[in-house]
Design a protein around this motif. Sequence first.
Motif, PDB file in Angstrom:
ATOM      1  N   PHE A   1      -0.268  14.616   6.556  1.00  0.00           N
ATOM      2  CA  PHE A   1      -0.226  14.384   7.997  1.00  0.00           C
ATOM      3  C   PHE A   1      -1.611  14.423   8.631  1.00  0.00           C
ATOM      4  O   PHE A   1      -1.989  13.512   9.365  1.00  0.00           O
ATOM      5  CB  PHE A   1       0.685  15.414   8.668  1.00  0.00           C
ATOM      6  N   TYR A   2      -2.392  15.462   8.327  1.00  0.00           N
ATOM      7  CA  TYR A   2      -3.674  15.631   9.006  1.00  0.00           C
ATOM      8  C   TYR A   2      -4.852  14.973   8.294  1.00  0.00           C
ATOM      9  O   TYR A   2      -5.725  14.404   8.941  1.00  0.00           O
ATOM     10  CB  TYR A   2      -3.978  17.115   9.209  1.00  0.00           C
ATOM     11  N   LEU A   3      -4.890  15.049   6.979  1.00  0.00           N
ATOM     12  CA  LEU A   3      -6.034  14.491   6.270  1.00  0.00           C
ATOM     13  C   LEU A   3      -5.852  13.018   5.942  1.00  0.00           C
ATOM     14  O   LEU A   3      -6.782  12.225   6.054  1.00  0.00           O
ATOM     15  CB  LEU A   3      -6.304  15.284   4.984  1.00  0.00           C
ATOM     16  N   GLU A   4      -4.661  12.651   5.517  1.00  0.00           N
ATOM     17  CA  GLU A   4      -4.399  11.261   5.150  1.00  0.00           C
ATOM     18  C   GLU A   4      -3.878  10.435   6.322  1.00  0.00           C
ATOM     19  O   GLU A   4      -3.788   9.216   6.234  1.00  0.00           O
ATOM     20  CB  GLU A   4      -3.394  11.196   3.994  1.00  0.00           C
ATOM     21  N   GLU A   5      -3.469  11.117   7.393  1.00  0.00           N
ATOM     22  CA  GLU A   5      -2.984  10.487   8.619  1.00  0.00           C
ATOM     23  C   GLU A   5      -1.768   9.581   8.405  1.00  0.00           C
ATOM     24  O   GLU A   5      -1.643   8.517   9.005  1.00  0.00           O
ATOM     25  CB  GLU A   5      -4.114   9.739   9.332  1.00  0.00           C
ATOM     26  N   TYR A   6      -0.857  10.018   7.537  1.00  0.00           N
ATOM     27  CA  TYR A   6       0.402   9.312   7.365  1.00  0.00           C
ATOM     28  C   TYR A   6       1.351   9.703   8.487  1.00  0.00           C
ATOM     29  O   TYR A   6       1.298  10.815   9.004  1.00  0.00           O
ATOM     30  CB  TYR A   6       1.051   9.666   6.023  1.00  0.00           C
ATOM     31  N   SER A   7       2.257   8.813   8.833  1.00  0.00           N
ATOM     32  CA  SER A   7       3.280   9.125   9.830  1.00  0.00           C
ATOM     33  C   SER A   7       4.357   9.982   9.167  1.00  0.00           C
ATOM     34  O   SER A   7       4.430  10.075   7.930  1.00  0.00           O
ATOM     35  CB  SER A   7       3.906   7.841  10.367  1.00  0.00           C
ATOM     36  N   LEU A   8       5.205  10.593   9.993  1.00  0.00           N
ATOM     37  CA  LEU A   8       6.287  11.407   9.450  1.00  0.00           C
ATOM     38  C   LEU A   8       7.210  10.564   8.565  1.00  0.00           C
ATOM     39  O   LEU A   8       7.656  11.028   7.514  1.00  0.00           O
ATOM     40  CB  LEU A   8       7.079  12.060  10.585  1.00  0.00           C
ATOM     41  N   LYS A   9       7.458   9.345   8.978  1.00  0.00           N
ATOM     42  CA  LYS A   9       8.321   8.449   8.204  1.00  0.00           C
ATOM     43  C   LYS A   9       7.696   8.146   6.833  1.00  0.00           C
ATOM     44  O   LYS A   9       8.384   8.155   5.811  1.00  0.00           O
ATOM     45  CB  LYS A   9       8.553   7.160   8.989  1.00  0.00           C
ATOM     46  N   GLU A  10       6.387   7.881   6.817  1.00  0.00           N
ATOM     47  CA  GLU A  10       5.702   7.595   5.553  1.00  0.00           C
ATOM     48  C   GLU A  10       5.680   8.826   4.651  1.00  0.00           C
ATOM     49  O   GLU A  10       5.871   8.717   3.437  1.00  0.00           O
ATOM     50  CB  GLU A  10       4.275   7.117   5.823  1.00  0.00           C
TER      51      GLU A  10
ATOM     52  N   SER B   1       7.875  11.162   4.636  1.00  0.00           N
ATOM     53  CA  SER B   1       9.246  11.275   4.151  1.00  0.00           C
ATOM     54  C   SER B   1       9.470  10.388   2.928  1.00  0.00           C
ATOM     55  O   SER B   1      10.062  10.812   1.939  1.00  0.00           O
ATOM     56  CB  SER B   1      10.214  10.887   5.274  1.00  0.00           C
ATOM     57  N   ALA B   2       8.966   9.173   2.981  1.00  0.00           N
ATOM     58  CA  ALA B   2       9.119   8.245   1.852  1.00  0.00           C
ATOM     59  C   ALA B   2       8.319   8.711   0.637  1.00  0.00           C
ATOM     60  O   ALA B   2       8.801   8.645  -0.491  1.00  0.00           O
ATOM     61  CB  ALA B   2       8.680   6.842   2.266  1.00  0.00           C
ATOM     62  N   ILE B   3       7.108   9.196   0.865  1.00  0.00           N
ATOM     63  CA  ILE B   3       6.250   9.622  -0.234  1.00  0.00           C
ATOM     64  C   ILE B   3       6.817  10.846  -0.943  1.00  0.00           C
ATOM     65  O   ILE B   3       6.829  10.918  -2.170  1.00  0.00           O
ATOM     66  CB  ILE B   3       4.818   9.908   0.269  1.00  0.00           C
ATOM     67  N   THR B   4       7.288  11.818  -0.157  1.00  0.00           N
ATOM     68  CA  THR B   4       7.770  13.077  -0.744  1.00  0.00           C
ATOM     69  C   THR B   4       9.246  13.035  -1.106  1.00  0.00           C
ATOM     70  O   THR B   4       9.763  13.972  -1.704  1.00  0.00           O
ATOM     71  CB  THR B   4       7.516  14.254   0.218  1.00  0.00           C
ATOM     72  N   ASN B   5       9.919  11.962  -0.698  1.00  0.00           N
ATOM     73  CA  ASN B   5      11.336  11.775  -1.011  1.00  0.00           C
ATOM     74  C   ASN B   5      12.209  12.874  -0.392  1.00  0.00           C
ATOM     75  O   ASN B   5      13.131  13.377  -1.029  1.00  0.00           O
ATOM     76  CB  ASN B   5      11.548  11.684  -2.528  1.00  0.00           C
TER      77      ASN B   5
ATOM     78  N   GLY C   1       0.813  -1.218   0.000  1.00  0.00           N
ATOM     79  CA  GLY C   1       0.000   0.000   0.000  1.00  0.00           C
ATOM     80  C   GLY C   1       0.840   1.259   0.000  1.00  0.00           C
ATOM     81  O   GLY C   1       0.656   2.148  -0.842  1.00  0.00           O
ATOM     82  N   SER C   2       1.775   1.369   0.925  1.00  0.00           N
ATOM     83  CA  SER C   2       2.613   2.572   0.960  1.00  0.00           C
ATOM     84  C   SER C   2       3.543   2.625  -0.254  1.00  0.00           C
ATOM     85  O   SER C   2       3.828   3.696  -0.780  1.00  0.00           O
ATOM     86  CB  SER C   2       3.405   2.650   2.259  1.00  0.00           C
ATOM     87  N   TRP C   3       3.977   1.456  -0.719  1.00  0.00           N
ATOM     88  CA  TRP C   3       4.852   1.396  -1.892  1.00  0.00           C
ATOM     89  C   TRP C   3       4.130   1.933  -3.123  1.00  0.00           C
ATOM     90  O   TRP C   3       4.648   2.786  -3.838  1.00  0.00           O
ATOM     91  CB  TRP C   3       5.292  -0.063  -2.101  1.00  0.00           C
ATOM     92  N   VAL C   4       2.911   1.464  -3.369  1.00  0.00           N
ATOM     93  CA  VAL C   4       2.179   1.886  -4.562  1.00  0.00           C
ATOM     94  C   VAL C   4       1.775   3.359  -4.463  1.00  0.00           C
ATOM     95  O   VAL C   4       1.805   4.087  -5.457  1.00  0.00           O
ATOM     96  CB  VAL C   4       0.977   0.959  -4.854  1.00  0.00           C
ATOM     97  N   MET C   5       1.437   3.824  -3.256  1.00  0.00           N
ATOM     98  CA  MET C   5       1.069   5.231  -3.100  1.00  0.00           C
ATOM     99  C   MET C   5       2.288   6.142  -3.267  1.00  0.00           C
ATOM    100  O   MET C   5       2.172   7.250  -3.783  1.00  0.00           O
ATOM    101  CB  MET C   5       0.405   5.463  -1.746  1.00  0.00           C
ATOM    102  N   THR C   6       3.438   5.656  -2.862  1.00  0.00           N
ATOM    103  CA  THR C   6       4.670   6.416  -3.076  1.00  0.00           C
ATOM    104  C   THR C   6       4.954   6.530  -4.571  1.00  0.00           C
ATOM    105  O   THR C   6       5.301   7.606  -5.071  1.00  0.00           O
ATOM    106  CB  THR C   6       5.861   5.745  -2.356  1.00  0.00           C
ATOM    107  N   ILE C   7       4.799   5.426  -5.283  1.00  0.00           N
ATOM    108  CA  ILE C   7       4.997   5.455  -6.739  1.00  0.00           C
ATOM    109  C   ILE C   7       4.028   6.441  -7.370  1.00  0.00           C
ATOM    110  O   ILE C   7       4.418   7.274  -8.200  1.00  0.00           O
ATOM    111  CB  ILE C   7       4.817   4.052  -7.360  1.00  0.00           C
TER     112      ILE C   7
END
Length: 180
Positions: free
Chosen positions: A142-151, A153-157, A74-80
């Motif tokens: 962070f607030y709407l999608e509720e991703y962690s800071l680490k996630e 970081s991965a999404i935005t590179n 899930g996080s992998w595909v959303m990062t892509i």
Amino acid sequence: MGNPNKTLDALLVISYQTGDKKALALLFKRWNKKICVQAYRYNNDWESAKDVTQETWRTVITKIHSLRDANRFGSWVMTIASRKALDDIKREKKVFREFNEEYWVDKTIGLNTVDTRDQQIRLALNAITELPVDQRIVLKLFYLEEYSLKEISAITNVSISTVKTRLFRAREKMKLILKK
């Protein structure tokens, strides 16, 4: 026990990696709309979002066999998808607006009452549109999608410290804007 959706996705990934072509079709059904919505959030254009979604699936198909932790699909595909959307924006040299005014106007329709809470919501939504793009992205994730800071970081590179800084600056700028 883990999230059943994550578990199902992991099983589908493993099934596809071992040769079950139907597993990819099921992953597609489960994730296609989410990917398209994610792409739309970046470029505010459904046609571009569909193109980004298609490019995301091309990448998934070519690289899914190298995905070592199927639980992270899930996080992998959303990062892509996020990176493809950002690439699309750069390629098209568009003015990047995470949440354009139309989006916020649609969200605030019917908030014309004198109710203080509704006015605060309207002011906050309008203030977000004044933030720089990088701060809007982090705030939204962070607030709407509720991703962690680490996630995030991965999404935005970008590094986690950069994510924290952008989040802090977004909050501070929101305070200034709302004081006006």
